[in-house]
Each structure stands twice: as structure tokens, then as C-alpha cells.
Motif scaffolding. Structure first.
Motif, PDB file in Angstrom:
ATOM      1  N   ILE A  85       0.870  -1.184   0.000  1.00 15.79           N
ATOM      2  CA  ILE A  85       0.000   0.000   0.000  1.00 15.79           C
ATOM      3  C   ILE A  85       0.899   1.224   0.000  1.00 15.79           C
ATOM      4  N   TYR A  86       0.709   2.074  -0.978  1.00 16.36           N
ATOM      5  CA  TYR A  86       1.545   3.268  -1.132  1.00 16.36           C
ATOM      6  C   TYR A  86       0.727   4.469  -0.668  1.00 16.36           C
ATOM      7  N   ALA A  87       1.165   5.124   0.398  1.00 10.98           N
ATOM      8  CA  ALA A  87       0.397   6.219   0.999  1.00 10.98           C
ATOM      9  C   ALA A  87       1.186   7.516   0.924  1.00 10.98           C
ATOM     10  N   ARG A  88       0.517   8.555   0.387  1.00  9.26           N
ATOM     11  CA  ARG A  88       1.185   9.846   0.178  1.00  9.26           C
ATOM     12  C   ARG A  88       0.435  10.946   0.920  1.00  9.26           C
ATOM     13  N   GLY A  89       1.182  11.753   1.630  1.00 13.00           N
ATOM     14  CA  GLY A  89       0.629  12.967   2.206  1.00 13.00           C
ATOM     15  C   GLY A  89       1.188  14.161   1.473  1.00 13.00           C
ATOM     16  N   SER A  90       0.314  15.053   1.024  1.00 15.63           N
ATOM     17  CA  SER A  90       0.762  16.220   0.257  1.00 15.63           C
ATOM     18  C   SER A  90       0.150  17.489   0.819  1.00 15.63           C
ATOM     19  N   ALA A  91       0.611  18.611   0.312  1.00 14.99           N
ATOM     20  CA  ALA A  91       0.032  19.890   0.723  1.00 14.99           C
ATOM     21  C   ALA A  91      -1.280  20.151   0.003  1.00 14.99           C
ATOM     22  N   LEU A  92      -1.281  19.956  -1.336  1.00 18.32           N
ATOM     23  CA  LEU A  92      -2.392  20.441  -2.155  1.00 18.32           C
ATOM     24  C   LEU A  92      -3.072  19.363  -2.990  1.00 18.32           C
ATOM     25  N   GLY A  93      -2.772  18.100  -2.747  1.00 15.67           N
ATOM     26  CA  GLY A  93      -3.438  17.029  -3.462  1.00 15.67           C
ATOM     27  C   GLY A  93      -2.623  16.492  -4.618  1.00 15.67           C
ATOM     28  N   PRO A  94      -2.973  15.292  -5.133  1.00 13.89           N
ATOM     29  CA  PRO A  94      -2.173  14.628  -6.164  1.00 13.89           C
ATOM     30  C   PRO A  94      -2.473  15.060  -7.589  1.00 13.89           C
ATOM     31  N   ARG A  95      -3.479  15.904  -7.795  1.00 16.86           N
ATOM     32  CA  ARG A  95      -3.836  16.337  -9.144  1.00 16.86           C
ATOM     33  C   ARG A  95      -3.818  17.865  -9.215  1.00 16.86           C
ATOM     34  N   GLY A  96      -3.869  18.387 -10.454  1.00 19.18           N
ATOM     35  CA  GLY A  96      -3.885  19.832 -10.640  1.00 19.18           C
ATOM     36  C   GLY A  96      -2.499  20.398 -10.849  1.00 19.18           C
ATOM     37  N   ILE A  97      -2.465  21.648 -11.311  1.00 12.33           N
ATOM     38  CA  ILE A  97      -1.188  22.256 -11.692  1.00 12.33           C
ATOM     39  C   ILE A  97      -0.291  22.539 -10.486  1.00 12.33           C
ATOM     40  N   GLU A  98      -0.842  22.492  -9.277  1.00 12.11           N
ATOM     41  CA  GLU A  98      -0.034  22.756  -8.085  1.00 12.11           C
ATOM     42  C   GLU A  98       0.261  21.493  -7.284  1.00 12.11           C
ATOM     43  N   SER A  99       0.049  20.342  -7.886  1.00  8.70           N
ATOM     44  CA  SER A  99       0.256  19.093  -7.157  1.00  8.70           C
ATOM     45  C   SER A  99       1.709  18.845  -6.793  1.00  8.70           C
ATOM     46  N   ASP A 100       2.623  19.542  -7.470  1.00  9.86           N
ATOM     47  CA  ASP A 100       4.041  19.353  -7.173  1.00  9.86           C
ATOM     48  C   ASP A 100       4.582  20.410  -6.216  1.00  9.86           C
ATOM     49  N   LYS A 101       3.697  21.203  -5.611  1.00  7.74           N
ATOM     50  CA  LYS A 101       4.125  22.244  -4.676  1.00  7.74           C
ATOM     51  C   LYS A 101       4.026  21.751  -3.243  1.00  7.74           C
ATOM     52  N   GLY A 102       4.975  22.195  -2.432  1.00 10.55           N
ATOM     53  CA  GLY A 102       4.952  21.861  -1.017  1.00 10.55           C
ATOM     54  C   GLY A 102       4.117  22.853  -0.227  1.00 10.55           C
ATOM     55  N   ILE A 121      -5.181   4.482   5.380  1.00 13.84           N
ATOM     56  CA  ILE A 121      -4.290   3.320   5.282  1.00 13.84           C
ATOM     57  C   ILE A 121      -4.949   2.087   5.887  1.00 13.84           C
ATOM     58  N   ALA A 122      -5.622   2.277   7.034  1.00 18.28           N
ATOM     59  CA  ALA A 122      -6.305   1.147   7.662  1.00 18.28           C
ATOM     60  C   ALA A 122      -7.382   0.579   6.739  1.00 18.28           C
ATOM     61  N   ALA A 123      -8.131   1.463   6.065  1.00 19.54           N
ATOM     62  CA  ALA A 123      -9.158   0.999   5.121  1.00 19.54           C
ATOM     63  C   ALA A 123      -8.514   0.261   3.950  1.00 19.54           C
ATOM     64  N   ALA A 124      -7.367   0.760   3.476  1.00 18.52           N
ATOM     65  CA  ALA A 124      -6.671   0.106   2.363  1.00 18.52           C
ATOM     66  C   ALA A 124      -6.154  -1.270   2.768  1.00 18.52           C
ATOM     67  N   LEU A 125      -5.698  -1.402   4.008  1.00 10.45           N
ATOM     68  CA  LEU A 125      -5.256  -2.712   4.497  1.00 10.45           C
ATOM     69  C   LEU A 125      -6.422  -3.703   4.517  1.00 10.45           C
ATOM     70  N   LEU A 126      -7.594  -3.230   4.936  1.00  6.59           N
ATOM     71  CA  LEU A 126      -8.771  -4.097   4.950  1.00  6.59           C
ATOM     72  C   LEU A 126      -9.157  -4.508   3.530  1.00  6.59           C
ATOM     73  N   GLN A 127      -9.121  -3.553   2.596  1.00  7.60           N
ATOM     74  CA  GLN A 127      -9.457  -3.888   1.210  1.00  7.60           C
ATOM     75  C   GLN A 127      -8.485  -4.901   0.639  1.00  7.60           C
ATOM     76  N   ARG A 128      -7.197  -4.720   0.951  1.00  5.67           N
ATOM     77  CA  ARG A 128      -6.203  -5.670   0.432  1.00  5.67           C
ATOM     78  C   ARG A 128      -6.435  -7.070   1.004  1.00  5.67           C
ATOM     79  N   GLU A 129      -6.812  -7.128   2.280  1.00  5.60           N
ATOM     80  CA  GLU A 129      -7.085  -8.427   2.894  1.00  5.60           C
ATOM     81  C   GLU A 129      -8.284  -9.102   2.231  1.00  5.60           C
ATOM     82  N   ARG A 130      -9.289  -8.316   1.881  1.00  8.50           N
ATOM     83  CA  ARG A 130     -10.509  -8.881   1.298  1.00  8.50           C
ATOM     84  C   ARG A 130     -10.364  -9.223  -0.176  1.00  8.50           C
ATOM     85  N   THR A 131      -9.651  -8.379  -0.923  1.00  5.48           N
ATOM     86  CA  THR A 131      -9.613  -8.528  -2.381  1.00  5.48           C
ATOM     87  C   THR A 131      -8.241  -8.894  -2.931  1.00  5.48           C
ATOM     88  N   GLY A 132      -7.193  -8.706  -2.111  1.00 12.99           N
ATOM     89  CA  GLY A 132      -5.839  -8.924  -2.597  1.00 12.99           C
ATOM     90  C   GLY A 132      -5.272  -7.747  -3.358  1.00 12.99           C
TER      91      GLY A 132
END
Length: 401
Positions: free
Chosen positions: A123-140, A186-197
Motif C-alpha cells: 500500500i503506497y500512501a502519500r501525504g501532500s500539501a495540495l493534493g495529487p492532481r492539478g497544476i499545483e500538485s508538485d508544490k509543497g 491506510i487502515a481501510a486500504a489494508l482491509l481492502q487488500r485483505e478482502r480482495t488482494g
């Protein structure tokens, strides 16, 4: 057993936001390995002054709050040997947790595709300032900029006509809220992975968390095309309800009343302030009359509440059926018997720290201190199967601390 016992988390993150997610996961039982720069470590370790509050020596709450319960390894990811160690750690991890920006993830070779190439189920978890999409997604950004200012919190809490803005109540305010959101994802993603792989990429931003915290207000504002403004200090809270507002006590403290059904609670309040005759006062006989006569009722309550100290009111109002609270600063909150009864503060080594707000089976989590910088480097490398000759080679090359 803690709910995340056996889960391995590799955290490549700095400052408060994403590390606080790692702290929550550690509270829930995960084995969290914190990767720090081999020379400088997490810059948060150097934070000693916050406004008037200065920490001398260790332990330092500025690092402990978001890093309790982890292990620390020092790696220089700019060196091939350091990146190799990082990828070896990722092979056996359940979660890869990072706060690095897209360009840095690409530069050091630990973006989603890089990590999934050696661990397809992670499970790959990212925390960002402004979200993963949009023209400012690469800004801190930080909680002050992305959470407090940009999401509308500061403007809404600052009274109209006041110069400047109200600042956050302390360091990492938006960081900690956002980190808890990320831990939940992350906890929800762990549950999904357990249920679906199937593993997930989990994203939480400071901006998104700030908007979520402001969600009710923003929904109202967009629907009505109006902004909400905080009243100037000293203004009674509700113009048509005397039982929703702030009242000063004789020792300069404040009580917050929040009884949104005034007719339901009016008689009980009158008894508790030693004015039972007001329960039969025709001015306050119905909801409409209470609304009409709110200014008069506010003056009565101000006069009566102003006769006693906060301690006296806290004892006297213990049997009041409607919601109320003393206005408390951080030290007063830390000493609150109700907070202590629920163990919302717990010992972590020499410090008392606030535990995350989730309890399982009516039990507060045990907290462990944050690791010293790179304190577990050798132990973690031995767990990977490296022998001492190789560990010494890596140290000599500057790839690890």
C-alpha cells in the motif's frame, strides 16, 4: 493484541503531517520504521522554539508527538547503496508512507512504480500539501498555508473588521488532523487488500483535510453564496438564544453554553443559577418569546454567572442536563478529570503525550517514546540479513548512519 500488530510500515517523511500518521499506526500496533537522512535526520528534530515556548535538551515534544513508538534508520538515499537498502526494506513492508514531493520521489527512485516493482502488494500512501492532481500538485506546503489559510479556516475564524488573521492554536494543528485522516485511509486500504488482494494508493492532503474540517461551513456558504464570519470577541453567540453563548465568571474565566433547544433547558438553567422564578417568567414561556427576549435573558445570565468562579460553576453545573463546557487553555485541559479518566494523555518515556483519539475495547493505547536519530539502524540491517562486514562498508560509504 493491537489491531495492526504484525503490519510493517516504512515511513519516508519529515516534519509533522505524514509522521503523525505513522505515529497513529504505531499506536495501533504497527512496526513503523522511520527513514531519516543519514546526516541531518528529520528537520523537525531541530525545532526548539515555537512562539514563546522553548525546549532545552531532550526529550523534545516537537519530535516526540509525531514520532512516538517508531524505530529510526539513517539512510542517504542519494547514494546507490542507500537506495538499495531502502528498496530492501520496502520488499517486506505492508505500507510505504511518504511526504516527499513527486520530483523528489522520482529523483530518489521510490515513486509508486519503483516500490511496486519490488513489492506489488504494498500500500503506497502519500501525504501532500495540495493534493495529487492539478497544476499545483508538485508544490509543497505546511499546515499554516494549505490547511489553515487556503482551506478557509483562518478567514472564517477571524472576526470581520479585525486587522490580520487569527493564527492556529499551536504547531502541527492541521498536520495532526490530516495525519489521523491518512492513518484511517491506510487502515481501510489494508482491509481492502485483505478482502480482495488488491493494494491501493492512498492520498490525503492538508488542503483536503482543511476543507473536510470546514465541510459544514463550506456547504452552507456555497449553497447560500454567503461567507460565515466569526463575531467580535465579547459578542453573545446567538441573537435568538440566550443558552448558546459565552459567559464570563467572577475570576475572568468563561463558560460556553450550547443548548440549541432553549425551551427544553431553560427551567433547568434557572434552577442551577439560583433563579428558579425565571422558569415561570412570561417573557421566556415559549421559543418565540425566548428569541424575542434574548437580550434580557443574556443580561440576567451574565449577571448571575459573573457572581461565581469557574471552579464553583464547574461543580454547580455538574447536574445540568444541557451541554456546557469551561473554556480551558492547554494546561487546564491536561488537568481535566474527564480527560484523565479517559487516558487521553499517556506517558511516553519521560513525557506525557496526547494519544490518538481512537480507542479499541475501551482501552487507551500504550505509548512509547520517539526513537533517537538512527538509533535502530544496525538492528534493522541485521534483520534484513546483512552481516557486520557489509554494515561497516555501508557506514564507510556514508550510505547509512
Amino acid at each position: 493484541m493491537k489491531p495492526l500488530a504484525g503490519i510493517k510500515v516504512l515511513e519516508v517523511a519529515m516534519y509533522g503531517f505524514v509522521p503523525s500518521a505513522g505515529a497513529v499506526l504505531a499506536d495501533w500496533g504497527a512496526d513503523v520504521i522511520k527513514v531519516e537522512h543519514a546526516v541531518t535526520g528529520d528537520p523537525q528534530r531541530g525545532l526548539r522554539r515555537t512562539g514563546p515556548l522553548v525546549v532545552e535538551g531532550d526529550p523534545n515534544p516537537n519530535i516526540e508527538h509525531a514520532n512516538r513508538g517508531k524505530r529510526s534508520i539513517g539512510i542517504d538515499m542519494s547514494k546507490p547503496e542507500g537506495r538499495e537498502i531502502l528498496l530492501e526494506l520496502a520488499k517486506n513492508a505492508d505500507v510505504f508512507l511518504t511526504s516527499f514531493l513527486p520530483q523528489a520521489r522520482a529523483k530518489f527512485g521510490f515513486d509508486v512504480d519503483d516500490i511496486r516493482a519490488i513489492n506489488p502488494k504494498i500500500i503506497y500512501a502519500r501525504g501532500s500539501a495540495l493534493g495529487p492532481r492539478g497544476i499545483e500538485s508538485d508544490k509543497g506546503g505546511y499546515d499554516m498555508t494549505a490547511f489553515w489559510c487556503r482551506a478557509g479556516v483562518a478567514a472564517t475564524i477571524t472576526p470581520e473588521g479585525m486587522t490580520g488573521m487569527i493564527s492556529p492554536p499551536g504547531p502541527a494543528f492541521g498536520d495532526t488532523i490530516s495525519g489521523t485522516n491518512l492513518a484511517g485511509g491506510i487502515a481501510a486500504a489494508l482491509l481492502q487488500r485483505e478482502r480482495t488482494g488488491e493494494p491501493s494508493v492512498v492520498d490525503v492532503s492538508l488542503l483536503g483535510s482543511g476543507l473536510w474540517a470546514m465541510g459544514h461551513t463550506i456547504a452552507l456558504s456555497v449553497h447560500l453564496n454567503q461567507t460565515m464570519k466569526a463575531p467580535m470577541p465579547g459578542t453573545h453567540g446567538a441573537p435568538t438564544n440566550p443558552l448558546t453563548g459565552l459567559y464570563e465568571t467572577s475570576d475572568g474565566r468563561y463558560l460556553s453554553l450550547l443548548m440549541m433547544q432553549p425551551t427544553k433547558f431553560w427551567a433547568d438553567v434557572c434552577r442551577h443559577i439560583d433563579r428558579p422564578e425565571l422558569a415561570d417568567d412570561p417573557r421566556f414561556a415559549t421559543a418565540e418569546l425566548i428569541a424575542e427576549n434574548t437580550p434580557a435573558a443574556v443580561e440576567i445570565l451574565r449577571e448571575e454567572i459573573g457572581k461565581r468562579t469557574i471552579a464553583e460553576w464547574t461543580e454547580r453545573l455538574g447536574t445540568l442536563s444541557g451541554p456546557w463546557a469551561p473554556v480551558q487553555d492547554a494546561l487546564q485541559a491536561a488537568a481535566d478529570p474527564q480527560i484523565r479518566a479517559n487516558e487521553y494523555l499517556r506517558k511516553a518515556g519521560e513525557l506525557e503525550l496526547v494519544s490518538n483519539p481512537v480507542q479499541f475495547d475501551v482501552t487507551a493505547p500504550d505509548l512509547e517514546p520517539a526513537p533517537e536519530f538512527a538509533a535502530q539502524t544496525e538492528d534493522i540491517l541485521v534483520e534484513l540479513g546483512l552481516d557486520w562486514d557489509r554494515i561497516i562498508e555501508l557506514k564507510t560509504a556514508g550510505a547509512i548512519t
